[in-house]
Motif scaffolding. Structure first.
Motif, PDB file in Angstrom:
ATOM      1  N   ILE A  40       1.875   7.671 -31.356  1.00 50.23           N
ATOM      2  CA  ILE A  40       1.033   8.900 -30.808  1.00 50.23           C
ATOM      3  C   ILE A  40      -0.400   8.930 -31.080  1.00 50.23           C
ATOM      4  CG2 ILE A  40       1.125  11.241 -30.488  1.00 50.23           C
ATOM      5  CD1 ILE A  40       3.900  11.364 -30.936  1.00 50.23           C
ATOM      6  N   VAL A  41      -0.687   8.481 -32.391  1.00 48.72           N
ATOM      7  CA  VAL A  41      -1.949   8.682 -32.980  1.00 48.72           C
ATOM      8  C   VAL A  41      -2.990   7.704 -32.348  1.00 48.72           C
ATOM      9  CG1 VAL A  41      -3.389   8.346 -35.176  1.00 48.72           C
ATOM     10  CG2 VAL A  41      -0.812   9.386 -35.204  1.00 48.72           C
ATOM     11  N   GLU A  42      -2.550   6.522 -31.863  1.00 51.01           N
ATOM     12  CA  GLU A  42      -3.660   5.763 -30.919  1.00 51.01           C
ATOM     13  C   GLU A  42      -4.134   6.415 -29.849  1.00 51.01           C
ATOM     14  OE1 GLU A  42      -5.528   3.226 -31.281  1.00 51.01           O
ATOM     15  OE2 GLU A  42      -4.841   3.268 -33.450  1.00 51.01           O
ATOM     16  N   ASP A  43      -3.466   7.255 -29.072  1.00 43.86           N
ATOM     17  CA  ASP A  43      -3.637   7.924 -27.990  1.00 43.86           C
ATOM     18  C   ASP A  43      -4.785   9.105 -28.308  1.00 43.86           C
ATOM     19  OD1 ASP A  43      -2.385   6.471 -26.267  1.00 43.86           O
ATOM     20  OD2 ASP A  43      -0.707   8.019 -26.024  1.00 43.86           O
ATOM     21  N   LEU A  44      -4.530   9.785 -29.503  1.00 41.51           N
ATOM     22  CA  LEU A  44      -5.054  10.909 -29.883  1.00 41.51           C
ATOM     23  C   LEU A  44      -6.695  10.476 -30.279  1.00 41.51           C
ATOM     24  CD1 LEU A  44      -2.515  12.823 -32.008  1.00 41.51           C
ATOM     25  CD2 LEU A  44      -2.915  13.255 -29.783  1.00 41.51           C
ATOM     26  N   LEU A  45      -6.627   9.169 -30.978  1.00 46.19           N
ATOM     27  CA  LEU A  45      -7.828   8.835 -31.310  1.00 46.19           C
ATOM     28  C   LEU A  45      -8.625   8.527 -30.206  1.00 46.19           C
ATOM     29  CD1 LEU A  45      -7.791   6.203 -34.132  1.00 46.19           C
ATOM     30  CD2 LEU A  45      -9.328   8.250 -33.934  1.00 46.19           C
ATOM     31  N   GLU A  46      -8.129   8.230 -28.863  1.00 47.76           N
ATOM     32  CA  GLU A  46      -8.950   7.844 -27.840  1.00 47.76           C
ATOM     33  C   GLU A  46      -9.566   9.313 -27.379  1.00 47.76           C
ATOM     34  OE1 GLU A  46     -10.016   5.091 -26.185  1.00 47.76           O
ATOM     35  OE2 GLU A  46      -9.262   3.839 -28.053  1.00 47.76           O
ATOM     36  N   GLU A  47      -8.718  10.350 -27.180  1.00 47.44           N
ATOM     37  CA  GLU A  47      -8.985  11.452 -26.908  1.00 47.44           C
ATOM     38  C   GLU A  47     -10.320  12.221 -27.514  1.00 47.44           C
ATOM     39  OE1 GLU A  47      -5.630  14.135 -26.198  1.00 47.44           O
ATOM     40  OE2 GLU A  47      -4.595  12.750 -25.491  1.00 47.44           O
ATOM     41  N   VAL A  48     -10.155  11.983 -29.284  1.00 46.55           N
ATOM     42  CA  VAL A  48     -11.034  12.385 -30.038  1.00 46.55           C
ATOM     43  C   VAL A  48     -12.505  11.846 -29.656  1.00 46.55           C
ATOM     44  CG1 VAL A  48     -12.020  12.484 -32.428  1.00 46.55           C
ATOM     45  CG2 VAL A  48      -9.608  13.145 -31.834  1.00 46.55           C
ATOM     46  N   ARG A  49     -12.394  10.527 -29.554  1.00 51.09           N
ATOM     47  CA  ARG A  49     -13.709   9.687 -29.228  1.00 51.09           C
ATOM     48  C   ARG A  49     -14.313  10.223 -28.164  1.00 51.09           C
ATOM     49  NH1 ARG A  49     -10.798   4.038 -30.532  1.00 51.09           N
ATOM     50  NH2 ARG A  49     -10.524   4.175 -32.682  1.00 51.09           N
ATOM     51  N   ALA A  50     -13.708  10.536 -27.092  1.00 51.79           N
ATOM     52  CA  ALA A  50     -14.128  10.997 -25.815  1.00 51.79           C
ATOM     53  C   ALA A  50     -14.623  12.692 -25.995  1.00 51.79           C
ATOM     54  CB  ALA A  50     -13.284  10.959 -24.665  1.00 51.79           C
ATOM     55  N   SER A  51     -14.566  13.093 -26.856  1.00 48.72           N
ATOM     56  CA  SER A  51     -14.855  14.643 -26.833  1.00 48.72           C
ATOM     57  C   SER A  51     -16.233  14.874 -27.096  1.00 48.72           C
ATOM     58  CB  SER A  51     -14.182  15.317 -27.865  1.00 48.72           C
ATOM     59  OG  SER A  51     -14.551  16.531 -28.261  1.00 48.72           O
ATOM     60  N   GLY A  52     -16.702  15.954 -26.927  1.00 56.16           N
ATOM     61  CA  GLY A  52     -18.066  16.429 -27.055  1.00 56.16           C
ATOM     62  C   GLY A  52     -18.504  16.878 -28.410  1.00 56.16           C
ATOM     63  N   ILE A  53     -17.497  17.614 -29.012  1.00 51.86           N
ATOM     64  CA  ILE A  53     -18.048  17.919 -30.440  1.00 51.86           C
ATOM     65  C   ILE A  53     -16.724  17.549 -31.410  1.00 51.86           C
ATOM     66  CG2 ILE A  53     -18.276  19.627 -32.220  1.00 51.86           C
ATOM     67  CD1 ILE A  53     -19.510  21.541 -29.740  1.00 51.86           C
ATOM     68  N   ILE A  54     -17.152  16.661 -32.466  1.00 50.96           N
ATOM     69  CA  ILE A  54     -16.075  16.028 -33.271  1.00 50.96           C
ATOM     70  C   ILE A  54     -16.539  16.477 -34.797  1.00 50.96           C
ATOM     71  CG2 ILE A  54     -14.924  13.896 -34.142  1.00 50.96           C
ATOM     72  CD1 ILE A  54     -16.069  12.586 -31.663  1.00 50.96           C
TER      73      ILE A  54
END
Ligand code: ZN
Length: 504
Positions: free
Chosen positions: A259-273
């Motif tokens: 599941i984590v790989e998907d989550l990483l993609e979502e984090v990278r596409a976010s406005g504030i990390i």
């Protein structure tokens, strides 16, 4: 011992020393020597030579004297220490004996077999002979494999553990072939040098619902495997070995990893990390536990403290803003907000020091930084915000060559990272602090103090994956344990992908 009264350090400077005669200097040197000896002895105290608990030992100072870093989240890398070398006890030599049950030791078995309260029959779907789907009316010849499974059930009053017998039936097809249903097998987690590899399979005494409950007790509620065994036996009447409990925790981790790989993609596409890191132990290795998180997603990762770790997590180019502490690994990212709370803490430390200039600069800086946060939060105009920034920059320039090292270091730090410190002024949606990431790391920091980290790379990856899934579910208002139970059930059946639903 001439005197036990400690000298007043805040009133000493070069001029005072030069005015003293020889006897006074000797007297003062002796007093300072007594203070230094006392401090060095206190600094050398740890869990092996005092009544301090092992959790108070510095993360990277095991048997090696002074720690390279200190504190939990957000320490500055490579802080040099001017303290004298501290003699510490030599670490004990490893015995070569592996942890756990030793070869040749007497085995333990269940005293009496589990008694099933109901049975559940499972049938094959297609005929092994002709490949046609089997129908309800095809004849059941006999029961093949059968074993008991402990399932956690939610009742109106709470939870209970049911013992269910799973019977795999043999069905005769119209073609004459007899097909037997089999428990499915899933992923194999391979670790070099391990006698028995971890193979996820449906042929398991602990059902996914109970395994998720055990993982919750361990990961979220910080209970050890032995305490979980005691709890299940005392309160639920279910005897499980420490080995079975350990297997459940590892299975959950292995199931969560894809599941984590998907989550990483979502984090990278976010406005504030938000990103942060804290020390972690993996066996004898000193590792770091990283977290990168957004409003709806969190990813934890255990690895080294090299700059490449954060690059591997976030990639080279992220489109959003990164909110971090002052650690150098983040400085390659242009769009960055530096945590102001860290600077305020440094200012407070300076304000509590013995140097009069340090006290003045520290107190002033804390006041100005708090004033800046307040002015931005209140949406006050440039007539208030700009002069605060100008005053801060001017004061730091004035102090960047100060004779006191700590003042000099803080002033230079602020000047070197100026754009990242005031980024939130021009982007009001940016948070001024990295508290979000630090709060997310608390659970791991508590776990590290209780359990001293993980032992293997498999354990680290599994623990980080579990934390990522639990924290993401919490942020999306999804029940993490139901999702984990479902994920584990799918992983045991050979399906590895079970994405977390988007936030409601
Ligand atoms: Zn057939």
């Amino acid at each position: 011992m001439r005197s036990k009264v400690p000298p007043d350090l805040s009133r000493m400077n070069r001029a005072v020393f030069e005015a003293l005669d020889h006897d006074q200097l000797v007297e003062l040197t002796c007093r300072l020597h007594a203070v230094a000896t006392d401090l060095a002895e206190r600094l050398a105290m740890n869990s092996t030579n005092s009544s301090r608990p092992p959790s108070s030992d510095p993360p990277f100072g095991k048997g090696g004297g002074v720690a390279a870093g200190s504190g939990d989240a957000g320490v500055t890398a490579g802080v040099g220490s001017s303290t004298p070398p501290v003699r510490s006890r030599k670490p004990p030599q490893p015995s070569g004996r592996k942890p756990g049950k030793q070869p040749g030791a007497k085995g333990k078995w269940r005293d009496e077999p589990l008694k099933a309260e109901r049975t559940e029959r499972l049938w094959p779907c297609t005929c092994d002979g002709c490949g046609m789907p089997l129908e309800m009316w095809d004849k059941e010849v006999r029961t093949g494999a059968a074993f008991c499974v402990l399932e956690l059930e939610r009742t109106s009053g709470g939870i209970r553990i049911a013992c269910v017998e799973h019977r795999y039936q043999v069905v005769a097809c119209t073609c004459g072939h007899e097909t037997e249903a089999h428990p499915a097998t899933g992923v194999l987690s391979f670790l070099d040098g391990r006698k028995r590899q971890l193979h996820l399979t449906e042929r398991c005494m602990v059902a996914p619902s109970l395994a998720a409950f055990i993982a919750a007790l361990h990961i979220r509620h910080h209970q050890s495997r032995r305490k979980i065994r005691e709890f299940l036996l005392t309160w639920m009447g279910v005897p499980l070995s420490v080995g079975s409990i350990d297997r459940c925790i590892r299975e959950v981790g292995v199931a969560c990893e894809p599941i984590v790989e998907d989550l990483l993609e979502e984090v990278r596409a976010s406005g504030i990390i938000h990103a942060d890191e804290t020390p972690w132990y993996q066996g004898i290795l000193n590792c770091w536990l990283w977290v990168v998180l957004t409003a709806t997603t969190a990813v934890f990762h255990i690895g080294s403290r090299r700059h490449e770790e954060i690059r591997d997590l976030l990639g080279d180019a992220i489109i959003g803003w990164l909110v971090t502490d002052g650690y150098g690994a983040y400085r390659d990212y242009q769009r960055r907000q530096r945590c102001i709370a860290h600077l305020i803490r440094k200012g407070l430390a300076l304000a509590g020091s013995l140097s009069p200039d340090g006290i003045q600069f520290g107190e002033w800086l804390v006041r100005e930084l708090r004033g800046l946060i307040h002015a931005v939060a209140e949406d006050q105009g440039h007539t208030i915000i700009n002069p605060i920034q100008a005053r801060m920059k001017r004061a730091c320039k004035l102090h960047r060559d100060h004779e006191t090292e700590k003042i000099r270091a803080l002033a230079r730090e602020i000047l070197n990272d100026w754009a990242a410190i005031v980024a939130f002024v021009r982007n009001p949606y940016l948070p001024a602090t990295n508290n979000e990431a630090e709060r997310a790391l608390r659970i791991a920091v508590i776990a590290r103090r209780l359990s001293f980290g993980t032992r293997t790379q498999e354990g680290s990856a599994a623990y980080a994956a579990c934390l990522s899934v639990v924290e993401t579910c919490r942020r999306r208002h999804v029940d993490p344990w139901s999702h984990i139970a479902e994920t584990l059930a799918r992983a045991r059946a050979g399906f590895m992908h079970n994405p977390i639903p988007a936030a409601v």
